[in-house]
Design an enzyme around this catalytic site. Structure first.
Site, mmCIF file in Angstrom:
data_model
loop_
_atom_site.group_PDB
_atom_site.id
_atom_site.type_symbol
_atom_site.label_atom_id
_atom_site.label_comp_id
_atom_site.label_asym_id
_atom_site.label_seq_id
_atom_site.Cartn_x
_atom_site.Cartn_y
_atom_site.Cartn_z
ATOM 1 N N HIS A 464 0.838 -1.211 0.000
ATOM 2 C CA HIS A 464 0.000 0.000 0.000
ATOM 3 C C HIS A 464 0.869 1.257 0.000
ATOM 4 O O HIS A 464 0.701 2.146 -0.844
ATOM 5 C CB HIS A 464 -0.913 -0.010 1.230
ATOM 6 C CG HIS A 464 -1.786 1.193 1.368
ATOM 7 N ND1 HIS A 464 -3.114 1.190 1.024
ATOM 8 C CD2 HIS A 464 -1.523 2.448 1.810
ATOM 9 C CE1 HIS A 464 -3.635 2.382 1.245
ATOM 10 N NE2 HIS A 464 -2.682 3.167 1.729
ATOM 11 N N GLU A 465 1.779 1.337 0.952
ATOM 12 C CA GLU A 465 2.609 2.540 1.052
ATOM 13 C C GLU A 465 3.526 2.665 -0.161
ATOM 14 O O GLU A 465 3.837 3.787 -0.596
ATOM 15 C CB GLU A 465 3.425 2.518 2.346
ATOM 16 C CG GLU A 465 2.576 2.537 3.617
ATOM 17 C CD GLU A 465 1.565 3.667 3.668
ATOM 18 O OE1 GLU A 465 1.801 4.727 3.038
ATOM 19 O OE2 GLU A 465 0.522 3.500 4.332
ATOM 20 N N HIS A 468 1.766 4.496 -2.886
ATOM 21 C CA HIS A 468 1.905 5.953 -2.723
ATOM 22 C C HIS A 468 3.271 6.415 -3.233
ATOM 23 O O HIS A 468 3.385 7.465 -3.892
ATOM 24 C CB HIS A 468 1.782 6.331 -1.246
ATOM 25 C CG HIS A 468 0.395 6.360 -0.706
ATOM 26 N ND1 HIS A 468 -0.641 7.045 -1.301
ATOM 27 C CD2 HIS A 468 -0.141 5.791 0.413
ATOM 28 C CE1 HIS A 468 -1.750 6.909 -0.587
ATOM 29 N NE2 HIS A 468 -1.468 6.142 0.454
ATOM 30 N N HIS A 471 3.430 6.829 -6.885
ATOM 31 C CA HIS A 471 2.732 8.053 -7.292
ATOM 32 C C HIS A 471 3.687 9.249 -7.249
ATOM 33 O O HIS A 471 3.609 10.164 -8.088
ATOM 34 C CB HIS A 471 1.539 8.278 -6.353
ATOM 35 C CG HIS A 471 0.436 9.091 -6.927
ATOM 36 N ND1 HIS A 471 -0.754 9.314 -6.267
ATOM 37 C CD2 HIS A 471 0.309 9.769 -8.094
ATOM 38 C CE1 HIS A 471 -1.548 10.058 -7.006
ATOM 39 N NE2 HIS A 471 -0.918 10.362 -8.107
#
Length: 675
Positions: A464-465, A468, A471
């Site tokens: 998940h991290e 990010h 991104h």
């Protein structure tokens, strides 16, 4: 001597020279950076030259470059490796920075220049990105009170400054409670606990300077303890300590702070002409209105609650079979759910964990990024802020793309949770600036010489991290204020939640889920059982999340409650929250909502993004597989590289063709049969 925070950084990749920086440097650096920023703002606002996009909007982008650089270092340290001095500095900086922000946003001359450009926007021959930046700049000023006069403008500045200070205090109180609580365990208390948890408890005891093993309020310790400890009395103590964070009385109690924050947010929204803070906050999000958020959450709540109530009955029966009378309590759920999972799916967390080594899961996350986007990761010899931090240079086709830092282990100086931040963000206005991206987690640190083992939820958090982080790494825009994760709050979780899906790809686990001692891959039958259990206990997980999201929404959708705790209970009673399930984040430790404005009225964002991430991963499956090159290219072009250069809805439609409905989310959570 020159302050290293204000000097040119000659380190590799212009990394912060952490070895030269001390806490004594920060106050001087922030004060000097504020002076420089104010001078730059004054030069823009007071210029005799007619406003142009370059001398106003682009100049505004660069006005506080030094301040951003200094704070990028400081706030990373304040969150990931705090100490008393850094906490004091945070309290000191908060009103200073809030005052500066209010000065800028309420500078009449500066706003008049922006408004002049806005009114003439059709004649300026702006690129799409420039037009977007102008729109966002004007909107930000308006929403910060630029059009207010006199008393209202002054009061808004006071409210904003007070809110900033309260948010810092709330977060520091929470960290203090998390840091101070320790439950010592005797050797007999360890009976029934798996080896990985015993080792983690012993390591935590060493880190805390205790004589034996301990349980702390680190999620990576307390959650497995609640799952595996057969001692119901100790589970109750641990659970109550976990849920009492921020509500223990004394100087670290957050209940009055939460009440004041809610009242001030309501006042802030009223000063700006909104009926509620939720109306104000959601205006710029994809959802748009509180009604749209409530509609989504309730569509998910009903099937999730139905599923959770059915599970509660099963777990209660298991508890009664153990000879324990009475109701299933919140400290019982994880223990009996773990037992049920082992029975129904023949899946034991203790047997699974050796196959989920931290190092191998990092490799898996990197390999997926290589296959999808052509990124390569090489260990980098650069300054870091803590001995636990690891660094990699990220390249593509030989070109430098980013520096990625991984700070994975829990420690007393780190706030709880997991997050991604950028010490430096991508931009092109000041040259081809590539980002420095940090993933921070709170995994249990293993004893020296032992590999770090993750739960499946931990591995999902890592992916998940890292979503990010991608991104940020793949951002390709001109202006920093719209780069990377600078997007609508209910869109920012799309890349992160989407990336979690690659952990579920069987070929990824088959390659990287290898046993810590034997090196053997996870047996095929275990892999199949793991993936089959992917939606296990999803009623519980969804109910604790949606309950929190609904409380957050109702806190801000009307008049601020005088007693947030009583109001919280009213909301939970109104939706018939199951007795044995609590909120994922109750008011005194709801840092997403009260440590700052980030997720206030916006905790629903994870679910709003999940509607899209389920649909987005389906795009890969429809195209032939999870590593389809054309789909990955579209994802990068329209979402990962584009930052906030267009409206989130437009970005998603450009990638997928249309917006999805809630059905994919319910199916992905295994709740479609309960709907």
């Amino acid at each position: 001597m020159t302050n290293p925070l204000l000097a040119d950084w000659t380190t590799p990749f212009q990394m912060p020279p952490f070895g030269d920086i001390t806490d004594d440097h920060f106050e001087e650096a922030v004060d000097a950076a504020l002076v420089a920023a104010r001078e730059n703002i004054g030069a823009i606002a007071d210029s005799d030259d007619a406003p142009t996009f370059a001398n106003t909007i682009e100049a505004l982008e660069r006005a506080d470059e030094v301040l951003s650089r200094v704070l990028g270092v400081f706030y990373n340290l304040a969150g990931a490796d705090s100490n008393d001095r850094r906490e004091a500095l945070s309290r000191s900086f908060s009103p200073k920075l809030s005052a500066y922000s209010s000065e800028v946003s309420q500078n009449t001359a500066l706003f008049e220049r922006i408004e002049t450009l806005w009114q003439a926007r059709d004649t300026l021959e702006l690129t799409d990105e420039q037009a977007r930046l102008l729109y966002l700049a004007r909107r930000s000023f308006v929403r910060s009170g630029a059009q207010l006069d006199g008393i209202a403008k002054d009061r808004l500045a006071q409210v904003t400054e007070r809110l900033a200070s309260l948010g810092v205090q709330y977060g520091q109180n929470l960290l203090a409670d998390e840091r101070e609580w320790v439950m010592d365990l005797s050797e007999s208390d360890l009976e029934g606990l798996p080896d990985f948890l015993v080792q983690a408890a012993r390591a935590a005891g060493e880190e805390k300077g205790r004589k034996g093993p301990v349980i702390t309020l680190s999620r990576s310790l307390i959650v497995p303890f609640l799952q595996f400890s057969p001692r119901r009395d100790l589970r109750e103590i641990a659970h109550n300590a976990w849920t009492a964070r921020g509500a223990n009385g004394g100087d670290t109690d957050n209940r009055d702070i939460a009440a004041e924050i809610l009242a001030l947010r309501e006042e802030r929204a009223g000063l700006l002409g909104y009926d509620s803070f939720a109306e104000f906050k959601l205006e710029t999000e994809m959802a748009g209105t509180p009604a749209a958020v409530r509609d989504l959450l309730m569509k998910v709540w009903e099937p999730a609650r139905t599923s959770a109530v059915e599970d509660q009955q099963r777990l209660s029966a298991m508890m009664h079979n153990d000879g324990v009378n009475g109701e299933l309590e919140p400290w019982d759920w994880r223990y009996y759910s773990q037992k049920r999972r082992a029975e129904e799916h023949d899946l034991d967390e203790a047997a699974l964990k050796p196959y989920l080594q931290l190092d191998r899961m990092i490799e898996a996350a990197f390999d997926c990024a290589t296959r999808l986007f052509g990124l390569e990761f090489t260990p980098a010899d650069v300054p870091v802020y803590h001995a636990d931090v690891r660094a990699w240079e990220v390249t593509r086709d030989g070109k430098h793309m980013a520096i990625f830092l991984g700070d994975y282990f829990a420690r007393g100086s780190k706030r709880s949770g997991a997050w991604c931040s950028a010490m430096r963000s991508q931009q092109k206005l000041a040259g081809d600036i590539r980002p420095v991206v940090v993933n921070v987690c709170n995994f249990a640190k293993p004893p020296k010489g032992k590999p770090a083992l993750l739960s499946y939820d931990d591995a999902r958090t890592l992916f998940h991290e890292f979503g990010h982080a991608l991104h940020q790494m793949l951002s390709d825009v001109t202006y920093e204020s719209i780069s990377g994760t600078s997007v609508a709050r209910d869109f920012v979780e799309l890349p992160s939640q989407l990336y979690e899906h690659w952990l579920e790809v069987p070929e990824v686990l088959a390659k990287y889920a290898t046993h810590a001692e034997t090196g053997e891959p996870m047996p095929q039958d275990m892999l199949e059982r793991l993936l089959a259990a992917n939606t296990y206990d999803m009623g519980f997980q969804t109910v604790e999340y949606v309950g929190s999201a609904l409380v957050d929404l109702e806190f801000h959708a009307g008049e601020a409650p005088e007693d947030p705790m009583a109001f919280q209970q009213e909301v939970l009673d109104g939706i018939e929250m199951p007795h044995a399930i609590g909120m994922r984040h109750a008011t005194p430790h709801f840092a997403h909502v009260f440590s700052g404005d980030g997720y206030s009225s916006g905790y629903y964002s994870y679910m709003w993004s999940e509607v899209m991430d389920a649909d987005a991963f389906a795009a890969f499956q429809e195209a032939g597989g999870p590593f389809d090159a054309d789909t990955a290219s579209r994802l990068e072009k329209h979402i990962l590289s584009a930052g906030g250069s267009q409206e989130a809805k437009d970005a998603y439609i450009a990638f997928r063709g249309q917006m999805p409905g809630v059905d994919a989310l319910l199916k992905g959570r295994g709740l479609d049969d309960a709907a």
